[in-house]
Design a protein around this motif. Structure first.
Motif, PDB file in Angstrom:
ATOM      1  N   LEU A 234       0.828  -1.210   0.000  1.00 41.76           N
ATOM      2  CA  LEU A 234       0.000   0.000   0.000  1.00 41.76           C
ATOM      3  C   LEU A 234       0.857   1.252   0.000  1.00 41.76           C
ATOM      4  CD1 LEU A 234      -2.710  -1.194   2.537  1.00 41.76           C
ATOM      5  CD2 LEU A 234      -3.029  -0.818   0.070  1.00 41.76           C
ATOM      6  N   GLU A 235       1.984   1.210   0.667  1.00 41.78           N
ATOM      7  CA  GLU A 235       2.906   2.352   0.648  1.00 41.78           C
ATOM      8  C   GLU A 235       3.428   2.593  -0.762  1.00 41.78           C
ATOM      9  OE1 GLU A 235       4.586   2.185   5.244  1.00 41.78           O
ATOM     10  OE2 GLU A 235       5.618   1.059   3.673  1.00 41.78           O
ATOM     11  N   LEU A 236       3.714   1.519  -1.493  1.00 39.75           N
ATOM     12  CA  LEU A 236       4.127   1.654  -2.893  1.00 39.75           C
ATOM     13  C   LEU A 236       2.978   2.200  -3.737  1.00 39.75           C
ATOM     14  CD1 LEU A 236       6.257   1.033  -5.145  1.00 39.75           C
ATOM     15  CD2 LEU A 236       5.164  -1.217  -5.363  1.00 39.75           C
ATOM     16  N   LEU A 253      -4.878  11.356   2.939  1.00 42.01           N
ATOM     17  CA  LEU A 253      -4.631  11.259   4.370  1.00 42.01           C
ATOM     18  C   LEU A 253      -3.212  11.663   4.752  1.00 42.01           C
ATOM     19  CD1 LEU A 253      -6.430   7.883   5.207  1.00 42.01           C
ATOM     20  CD2 LEU A 253      -7.284  10.200   5.552  1.00 42.01           C
ATOM     21  N   ARG A 254      -2.287  11.670   3.798  1.00 40.47           N
ATOM     22  CA  ARG A 254      -0.901  12.027   4.125  1.00 40.47           C
ATOM     23  C   ARG A 254      -0.762  13.467   4.599  1.00 40.47           C
ATOM     24  NH1 ARG A 254       2.277  10.453  -1.214  1.00 40.47           N
ATOM     25  NH2 ARG A 254       0.415  11.465  -2.055  1.00 40.47           N
ATOM     26  N   MET A 255      -1.705  14.310   4.206  1.00 37.10           N
ATOM     27  CA  MET A 255      -1.600  15.730   4.526  1.00 37.10           C
ATOM     28  C   MET A 255      -2.260  16.093   5.841  1.00 37.10           C
ATOM     29  SD  MET A 255       0.145  16.649   2.014  1.00 37.10           S
ATOM     30  CE  MET A 255       0.116  18.430   2.282  1.00 37.10           C
ATOM     31  N   GLU A 256      -2.900  15.131   6.483  1.00 37.10           N
ATOM     32  CA  GLU A 256      -3.677  15.447   7.677  1.00 37.10           C
ATOM     33  C   GLU A 256      -2.940  15.030   8.937  1.00 37.10           C
ATOM     34  OE1 GLU A 256      -6.248  17.260   7.081  1.00 37.10           O
ATOM     35  OE2 GLU A 256      -5.829  16.978   4.974  1.00 37.10           O
ATOM     36  N   ILE A 257      -2.920  15.907   9.917  1.00 36.04           N
ATOM     37  CA  ILE A 257      -2.265  15.616  11.188  1.00 36.04           C
ATOM     38  C   ILE A 257      -3.277  14.997  12.144  1.00 36.04           C
ATOM     39  CG2 ILE A 257      -0.952  16.585  13.107  1.00 36.04           C
ATOM     40  CD1 ILE A 257       0.376  16.748  10.337  1.00 36.04           C
ATOM     41  N   TYR A 267      -2.531   9.143   7.560  1.00 39.76           N
ATOM     42  CA  TYR A 267      -2.185   8.062   6.633  1.00 39.76           C
ATOM     43  C   TYR A 267      -1.400   6.965   7.361  1.00 39.76           C
ATOM     44  CZ  TYR A 267       0.666   5.828   2.965  1.00 39.76           C
ATOM     45  OH  TYR A 267       1.324   4.931   2.165  1.00 39.76           O
ATOM     46  N   THR A 268      -0.352   7.377   8.074  1.00 45.20           N
ATOM     47  CA  THR A 268       0.444   6.402   8.829  1.00 45.20           C
ATOM     48  C   THR A 268      -0.413   5.720   9.896  1.00 45.20           C
ATOM     49  OG1 THR A 268       2.421   7.753   8.496  1.00 45.20           O
ATOM     50  CG2 THR A 268       2.516   6.098  10.242  1.00 45.20           C
ATOM     51  N   HIS A 269      -1.247   6.499  10.559  1.00 49.05           N
ATOM     52  CA  HIS A 269      -2.163   5.942  11.557  1.00 49.05           C
ATOM     53  C   HIS A 269      -3.063   4.873  10.928  1.00 49.05           C
ATOM     54  CE1 HIS A 269      -5.432   5.758  14.523  1.00 49.05           C
ATOM     55  NE2 HIS A 269      -6.267   6.070  13.549  1.00 49.05           N
ATOM     56  N   SER A 270      -3.595   5.151   9.744  1.00 48.14           N
ATOM     57  CA  SER A 270      -4.510   4.214   9.096  1.00 48.14           C
ATOM     58  C   SER A 270      -3.817   2.908   8.738  1.00 48.14           C
ATOM     59  CB  SER A 270      -5.124   4.860   7.842  1.00 48.14           C
ATOM     60  OG  SER A 270      -5.875   6.004   8.193  1.00 48.14           O
ATOM     61  N   LEU A 271      -2.568   2.989   8.285  1.00 43.53           N
ATOM     62  CA  LEU A 271      -1.826   1.772   7.981  1.00 43.53           C
ATOM     63  C   LEU A 271      -1.559   0.964   9.251  1.00 43.53           C
ATOM     64  CD1 LEU A 271       0.754   3.039   5.326  1.00 43.53           C
ATOM     65  CD2 LEU A 271      -1.388   1.810   4.937  1.00 43.53           C
ATOM     66  N   THR A 272      -1.311   1.666  10.344  1.00 46.16           N
ATOM     67  CA  THR A 272      -1.092   0.974  11.610  1.00 46.16           C
ATOM     68  C   THR A 272      -2.377   0.306  12.091  1.00 46.16           C
ATOM     69  OG1 THR A 272       0.644   2.548  12.206  1.00 46.16           O
ATOM     70  CG2 THR A 272      -0.308   1.251  13.995  1.00 46.16           C
ATOM     71  N   LEU A 294     -13.337  -6.099   7.075  1.00 49.67           N
ATOM     72  CA  LEU A 294     -12.602  -5.502   8.189  1.00 49.67           C
ATOM     73  C   LEU A 294     -11.384  -4.736   7.686  1.00 49.67           C
ATOM     74  CD1 LEU A 294     -12.045  -5.111  11.208  1.00 49.67           C
ATOM     75  CD2 LEU A 294     -10.808  -7.302  11.171  1.00 49.67           C
ATOM     76  N   ARG A 295     -10.671  -5.297   6.737  1.00 47.13           N
ATOM     77  CA  ARG A 295      -9.442  -4.650   6.251  1.00 47.13           C
ATOM     78  C   ARG A 295      -9.748  -3.368   5.482  1.00 47.13           C
ATOM     79  NH1 ARG A 295      -5.153  -9.540   4.941  1.00 47.13           N
ATOM     80  NH2 ARG A 295      -5.645 -10.776   6.801  1.00 47.13           N
ATOM     81  N   LEU A 296     -10.801  -3.374   4.689  1.00 45.60           N
ATOM     82  CA  LEU A 296     -11.196  -2.138   4.012  1.00 45.60           C
ATOM     83  C   LEU A 296     -11.605  -1.079   5.030  1.00 45.60           C
ATOM     84  CD1 LEU A 296     -13.274  -3.552   1.017  1.00 45.60           C
ATOM     85  CD2 LEU A 296     -11.245  -2.099   0.808  1.00 45.60           C
ATOM     86  N   ALA A 297     -12.347  -1.484   6.037  1.00 50.21           N
ATOM     87  CA  ALA A 297     -12.779  -0.528   7.056  1.00 50.21           C
ATOM     88  C   ALA A 297     -11.588   0.023   7.831  1.00 50.21           C
ATOM     89  CB  ALA A 297     -13.775  -1.195   8.001  1.00 50.21           C
ATOM     90  N   ALA A 298     -10.641  -0.832   8.169  1.00 50.26           N
ATOM     91  CA  ALA A 298      -9.458  -0.372   8.897  1.00 50.26           C
ATOM     92  C   ALA A 298      -8.660   0.631   8.068  1.00 50.26           C
ATOM     93  CB  ALA A 298      -8.584  -1.568   9.271  1.00 50.26           C
ATOM     94  N   LEU A 299      -8.532   0.370   6.793  1.00 57.00           N
ATOM     95  CA  LEU A 299      -7.759   1.256   5.919  1.00 57.00           C
ATOM     96  C   LEU A 299      -8.475   2.584   5.676  1.00 57.00           C
ATOM     97  CD1 LEU A 299      -5.238   1.541   4.084  1.00 57.00           C
ATOM     98  CD2 LEU A 299      -6.632   0.613   2.222  1.00 57.00           C
TER      99      LEU A 299
END
Length: 482
Positions: A234-236, A253-257, A267-272, A294-299
């Motif tokens: 997903l990072e790629l 999401l990368r632009m949001e704190i 973005y990082t939070h969502s991947l975690t 579940l995985r779609l919802a988590a992402l």
């Protein structure tokens, strides 16, 4: 290819009665036949893991034309199908195995769609050079010699966990942009690292992904998410700009704190959260892992944050009602990607509900609020439990432990109430027939309104005996019609 590896591959082919007989039949008719592509790749990986078999469905390539293949299979294969015959592929079930046999191809692409101008190839090399990646461009002859063909160094790439294309990456991806999403999937599925030129081509040609139908994009995205560890893939997907084309809400999401200031960004939070949800899913024997919903919802659970970000006093940032906006965005995006109605609604519902727990505080919810939590989640409750727990990504160990303990207490209350009441099937204490008899009305919207009133009453007060339910219904009706 080292002699020991060649011998291993030959032995695996010899261990398959289906491949052995198929090779004999084609050779007797004067045709070549080769195990090819993912079948060879997976056989090598299986051998490395000590498994003596060619796993999965079998991919074979041949110089025989489709109609000749059908003739050779007649009377031997249990069944055949020709849905891919326009592209040279005949499918068959033989000895319990599914086999796809494709005529050598040397296709040309119009660069406007991903549909090739089908052209038969004259040799095995013609066929291998058109394949997506070197790890899929290896072949083993099913003839008596069992020759292993690896013209582009696929074995070396497989051993080095490296992803390369047989020709130039730019040409390969311009011909078929779907290959860029396959590259993303192979990062997750096989643990491969794309070569620099592959990443550069994916980045330069990411816009070409718009040529691919939503159904095919969805299929590759789902396959990626269903792997054991999809994060690097997903990072790629995001870093190369592919996500900008087909899932821009993820890139945004990368632009949001994150409001808790514990993560670099949402973005990082969502991947975690995705990582943690997968861990919980795998640890639950009753969850049916892997769980795409579940995985779609988590992402995607936080994709409403960019649209709801507000800067507050003292440098704080808020995202009020992002779960409401996020549910709408989830529904719109997953519909555009042609996910089933059931998946769309389930992921949207989980997104909408994922913040509900944070109103629980230290257990201040009434039993009524607990009932509503369970009822609103319905069959999604086990997934909601995992999503909410995964959404705690704070690095503060004390806070993380407190959140986990609080959710433990909520689950305990749910268990207690469920033992007393059938929370999974909360219904009014009076059914539709009783409502019509008490109110003296026939079928219509009034009955539906009365039913909803009684359900809300049931959630608020728990089970009522029929007399109390009837009294409450008559009082409600008198106020409504008075």
């Amino acid at each position: 290819m080292p002699a020991a590896v060649q011998e291993t591959v030959r032995r695996l082919v010899d261990l398959s009665p289906v491949l052995t007989e198929l090779g004999e039949r084609f050779a007797a008719a004067g045709f070549e036949a080769h195990l090819v592509g993912g079948s060879v790749r997976d056989a090598l990986l299986s051998a490395g893991a000590g498994i003596d078999q060619v796993p999965g469905d079998l991919d074979v390539t041949t110089d025989a034309r489709p109609e000749q293949v059908l003739d050779l299979l007649r009377g031997w294969a249990r069944s055949t199908w020709n849905t891919g015959i326009a592209f040279g592929t005949v499918g068959a079930e033989i000895g319990g195995a599914r086999v796809e046999i494709t005529t050598f191809r040397a296709d040309r692409y119009d660069r406007e769609s991903r549909n090739p101008e089908v052209a038969w190839g004259d040799s095995l090399l013609d066929d291998l050079v058109r394949r997506d990646f070197t790890v899929n461009a290896m072949a083993v002859s099913l003839g008596p010699d069992r020759t292993v063909t690896d013209p582009f160094g696929g074995l070396g790439d497989l051993l080095a966990r490296r992803l390369r294309t047989p020709g130039t990456a730019e040409e390969s991806f311009a011909d078929d942009p779907l290959r860029m999403l396959r590259a993303v999937r192979f990062v997750a599925q096989l643990g491969l690292t794309p070569a620099d030129d592959v990443v550069a081509a994916m980045t330069a040609l990411s816009g070409e992904l718009a040529r691919i139908t939503p159904e095919r994009v969805q299929a590759e995205l789902s396959k990626t998410l269903l792997q054991d560890s999809p994060r690097a893939a997903l990072e790629l997907f995001v870093a190369t700009g592919l996500a900008d084309v087909v899932l821009p809400e993820l890139s945004a999401l990368r632009m949001e704190i994150d409001e808790h200031h514990q993560h670099k960004d949402v973005y990082t939070h969502s991947l975690t959260v995705l990582d943690q949800a997968i861990e919980l899913e795998k640890a639950d024997p009753g969850s049916g892992s892997p769980d795409l919903v579940l995985r779609l919802a988590a992402l995607l659970h936080d994709i409403g944050k960019p649209a709801t970000r507000r800067h507050e006093p003292r440098g704080r940032v808020s995202f009020h009602h992002h779960e409401v906006v996020g549910a709408k965005l989830v529904r719109k995006r997953l519909q555009a990607l042609k996910y089933s109605k059931e998946i769309v609604e389930q992921v949207a519902r989980l997104t909408f509900l994922h913040l509900r727990f944070h109103g629980y505080g230290r257990g201040e919810w009434t039993d009524s609020a607990v009932r509503r939590y369970v009822t609103d989640a319905g069959d999604l409750l086990p997934r909601l439990h995992k999503l909410v727990r995964s959404d705690s990504t704070t690095r503060n160990k004390r806070r993380a432990a407190a959140l986990a303990a609080t959710y433990d207490s909520l689950e305990e209350r749910i268990t207690v109430l469920a033992a007393q009441e059938d929370l999974a099937r909360v219904r009014p204490d009076l059914d539709g027939n009783a409502i019509m008899e008490i109110l003296g009305v026939g079928p219509g919207p009034e009955v539906g309104a009365a039913w909803r009133f009684l359900k809300d009453l049931r959630l608020e007060r728990g089970p009522l005996d029929p007399d109390d339910a009837e009294a409450a219904l008559r009082a409600w009706w008198a106020e409504r019609t008075g």
